[in-house]
Design a protein around this motif. Structure first.
Motif, PDB file in Angstrom:
ATOM      1  N   PRO A 133       0.814  -1.223   0.000  1.00 55.43           N
ATOM      2  CA  PRO A 133       0.000   0.000   0.000  1.00 55.43           C
ATOM      3  C   PRO A 133       0.851   1.279   0.000  1.00 55.43           C
ATOM      4  N   GLU A 134       1.992   1.224   0.682  1.00 56.29           N
ATOM      5  CA  GLU A 134       2.844   2.414   0.795  1.00 56.29           C
ATOM      6  C   GLU A 134       3.331   2.885  -0.572  1.00 56.29           C
ATOM      7  N   GLY A 135       3.536   1.945  -1.488  1.00 57.17           N
ATOM      8  CA  GLY A 135       3.981   2.305  -2.839  1.00 57.17           C
ATOM      9  C   GLY A 135       2.920   3.140  -3.539  1.00 57.17           C
ATOM     10  N   TYR A 136       1.662   2.690  -3.428  1.00 55.22           N
ATOM     11  CA  TYR A 136       0.567   3.416  -4.084  1.00 55.22           C
ATOM     12  C   TYR A 136       0.355   4.774  -3.426  1.00 55.22           C
ATOM     13  N   ARG A 137       0.520   4.802  -2.093  1.00 58.05           N
ATOM     14  CA  ARG A 137       0.305   6.081  -1.387  1.00 58.05           C
ATOM     15  C   ARG A 137       1.438   7.057  -1.689  1.00 58.05           C
ATOM     16  N   LYS A 138       2.649   6.534  -1.821  1.00 58.58           N
ATOM     17  CA  LYS A 138       3.768   7.416  -2.219  1.00 58.58           C
ATOM     18  C   LYS A 138       3.505   7.959  -3.627  1.00 58.58           C
ATOM     19  N   ALA A 178      -7.719   1.837  -4.790  1.00 63.05           N
ATOM     20  CA  ALA A 178      -8.984   2.490  -5.147  1.00 63.05           C
ATOM     21  C   ALA A 178      -8.850   4.012  -5.077  1.00 63.05           C
ATOM     22  N   VAL A 179      -8.220   4.512  -4.015  1.00 63.23           N
ATOM     23  CA  VAL A 179      -8.067   5.961  -3.866  1.00 63.23           C
ATOM     24  C   VAL A 179      -7.218   6.522  -5.015  1.00 63.23           C
ATOM     25  N   ASN A 180      -6.175   5.804  -5.414  1.00 60.12           N
ATOM     26  CA  ASN A 180      -5.383   6.252  -6.565  1.00 60.12           C
ATOM     27  C   ASN A 180      -6.241   6.346  -7.815  1.00 60.12           C
ATOM     28  N   LEU A 181      -7.062   5.307  -8.051  1.00 61.49           N
ATOM     29  CA  LEU A 181      -7.908   5.311  -9.246  1.00 61.49           C
ATOM     30  C   LEU A 181      -8.794   6.546  -9.242  1.00 61.49           C
ATOM     31  N   MET A 182      -9.384   6.836  -8.081  1.00 61.14           N
ATOM     32  CA  MET A 182     -10.303   7.968  -7.995  1.00 61.14           C
ATOM     33  C   MET A 182      -9.554   9.293  -8.126  1.00 61.14           C
ATOM     34  N   GLU A 183      -8.467   9.426  -7.380  1.00 60.90           N
ATOM     35  CA  GLU A 183      -7.758  10.711  -7.352  1.00 60.90           C
ATOM     36  C   GLU A 183      -7.064  11.026  -8.672  1.00 60.90           C
TER      37      GLU A 183
END
Lengths: 329, 291
Positions: A133-138, A178-183
């Motif tokens: 998850p940290e990779g996607y959040r970064k 999911a948040v990446n897809l949306m943002e």
């Protein structure tokens, strides 16, 4: 020791023969130029033959080739002044996704890329390119930074998928994707995503919502690995090549389905045979698409990105209902 | 010695099975007690003894969650097609036809607008019985249209999820539905409107990594399996034991990943309460944040 795929063997054998002949001519002072020339013609012919008839499964193998250039290999050839930025500010710095500001043709861009390792030590560090998850959040943090700076985002994707681990689940990897897809739909700068090797399902899509989605010639992008699909639908690992075919995951299949917008050609024999040439071809493609996207306003970029994904999907609607009974004359 | 000689065979008379009419009684998966089916139905498909939550049909969900006769279905005629001609002709269409017959549904989700205690809402309900409620083009398109409808009419959006993930038979077209639905939800959120997810057993993979985790509120039914990767895959990859209760609703709430577990008997009341708390968001659009 080069890594040689089963279907490439005949090529390497011929190349070996050329090498032996050269050695022979050097040590024995014999002129074998004619023989070498003939052999090289055959190599070119064989390669052309081989690579114009690749099966989907062979393409998957090329996409996973151990010597295939990774996103950072393209980045180092295409960009200057790269400043890597670390961490998600919450838990860790994931080595499976790297990124930072860089310059492409002297202009600032935000580079985000999957990272695979060349050896065991590197692969342990980046879990063979499978992000947590940290990779996607970064990645999202960097994208928002680019949005603020008004700098285009270039995502190079080469991952088997998100990492399936207990920790990833405990820190909500599904939500991170999911948040990446949306943002990514909210970004007001050009976003270009390139699948450079493996496009592994949601793990790839997590940095894959672009105004343009490109794919390199011998890459694949799939909802599930051919192995996984064979195990679930055929319950037989030997059905993997058939699954690869059925899933329609090659660059040409995906172009036809409008999943990707353009294919970046690779040097004959694959990017791993000539990384410099491959990077050059990718640079040309990026340049072309970036120039087109730079003409759009921030709002137009968002609308274009939404419309691009909005139309994906195939189904039937408003089927004409047949009359209850066929009329007879 | 003859005394110890083993008999060649013994005659075992099987115990006479009691004749139970099929479907009248069922043995509870949670507590192994025998329950009368009508009792189970009256109790919203929840075991009266142990509280085990059984799956509900979409009609049962509608009866529970919206006011009588208020639900208007939309996009009912969207039908999946075998656009990839997967693994030869007929394989996917046959599966579709079989599950259409079994469930009476066209695909794995029903969408529409209805009222809950007199207040309007856009509602989508998934049914796991239809091909594991996998998301193909139809599910993705229906969720997207429902979200767009909710945005246009300023309605709160509620989706009752269940899913095994993306529908393999549609290849990358199904993966793209994750992005498409998330894009529509971005606009719904940007309009300042509330979105509530109710996760039921099981909610996993591609649906989990798109619209199932994008709600302002993530609610779940007790005992539901909720996760991204399959437990078997995780076990194989990490070569380690999984923690007890891994990927259950209870595990997720304990780790702070979802907001609240709601017993089905309380679901309607609590959903109505939550929507009431959000009522202020439905009126005039506040100054949109970068629309």
């Amino acid at each position: 020791m080069p890594v040689i795929l089963e279907f490439e063997k005949s090529l390497y054998e011929l190349e070996d023969k050329v090498r032996q002949l050269r050695e022979f001519s050097r040590t024995n002072n014999v002129d074998v130029n004619h023989g070498i020339q003939l052999l090289e013609e055959r190599i070119a012919e064989t390669r052309k033959q081989l690579f114009s008839n690749l099966t989907a499964w062979q393409r998957v193998q090329l996409a996973r080739h151990a010597e295939r250039p990774f996103p950072r290999d393209y980045a180092s050839r295409l960009f200057t002044d790269f400043l890597e930025i670390h961490g998600d500010r919450r838990f860790a710095d994931d080595h499976a996704i790297i990124g930072g500001f860089a310059k492409f043709d002297g202009e600032p861009v935000m580079f985000i890329g999957s990272q695979k390792g060349r050896n065991l030590k590197e692969n342990v560090r980046c879990r063979f390119g499978c992000a947590n998850p940290e990779g996607y959040r970064k990645a999202l943090r960097l994208m928002k930074m680019a949005d603020k700076a008004g700098v285009p985002i270039l995502c190079f994707i080469d991952t088997p998928g998100a990492y399936p681990g207990v920790g990833g689940e405990e820190r909500h990897v599904a939500e991170a994707i999911a948040v990446n897809l949306m943002e990514m739909f909210n970004l007001r700068v050009p976003v270009i995503c390139v699948v450079t090797g493996e496009g592994g399902s949601g793990g790839a899509l997590g940095i894959g919502v672009g105004n343009r989605v490109l794919i390199m010639e011998y890459s694949y992008y799939s909802v599930i690995t051919p192995e996984g699909c064979a195990a679930i639908l055929w319950r037989d690992p030997s059905a993997t090549p058939q699954a690869a075919e059925s899933l329609k995951i090659t660059a040409t299949d995906l172009l036809a389905l409008n999943i990707v917008d353009d294919m970046v050609p690779e040097p004959l024999g694959g990017a791993h045979r000539d990384a410099d040439a491959a990077a050059k071809m990718m640079g040309e493609s990026l340049r072309k698409h970036l120039a087109e996207l730079r003409k759009l306003s921030p709002e137009e970029l968002r609308t274009q990105r939404y419309d691009r994904f909005r139309k994906l999907g195939r189904f039937e609607e408003n089927l004409p209902t047949l009359p209850a009974a066929a009329k007879k004359d | 010695m003859a005394l110890f000689k083993k008999a060649n065979y013994t005659i075992v008379t099987p115990p006479q099975k009691k004749e139970i009419p099929i479907g009248l009684w069922i043995k509870c998966k949670g507590c192994s007690q025998v329950i009368y089916r009508t009792k189970l139905e009256e109790n919203l498909q929840v075991c009266p003894q142990c509280g085990f939550h059984y799956p509900m049909t979409i009609d049962e969900r509608l009866a529970q969650l919206v006011d009588k006769d208020s639900f208007q279905e939309v996009d009912a005629d969207l039908t999946s097609i075998d656009s990839l001609n997967f693994a030869g002709t007929g394989v996917y269409p046959e599966k579709l036809a079989k599950d259409q017959k079994k469930t009476g549904l066209k695909d794995a989700i029903v969408c529409g607008a209805g009222k809950l205690d007199g207040s309007d809402l856009a509602l989508g309900i998934m049914d796991f019985r239809f091909m594991g409620a996998s998301m193909g083009s139809v599910v993705g398109e229906k969720v997207t249209r429902l979200t767009e409808l909710a945005t246009a009419k300023r309605l709160p959006l509620v989706i009752v999820t269940a899913s095994g993930g993306a529908r393999m038979y549609e290849g990358m077209l199904s993966l793209m539905q994750m992005a498409k639905t998330s894009g529509a939800l971005a606009r719904h959120h940007n309009a300042g409107l509330p979105y509530i997810v109710i996760m039921t057993h099981p909610t996993t993979a591609g649906v989990m990594a798109s619209y199932a985790t994008l709600g302002d509120l993530l609610l779940a039914e007790p005992g539901a399996l909720i996760g991204f990767a399959g437990p078997r895959v995780i076990k194989q990859t990490t070569q380690s034991e999984l923690p007890p209760g891994f990927q259950t609703a209870e595990f997720l709430v304990e780790h702070g990943l979802i907001d609240r577990i709601i017993h089905r008997a309380e679901l309607r009341r609590e959903l109505a309460l939550f929507l009431g708390y959000f009522a202020g968001s439905l009126k005039a659009p506040r100054k949109a944040k970068a629309s």
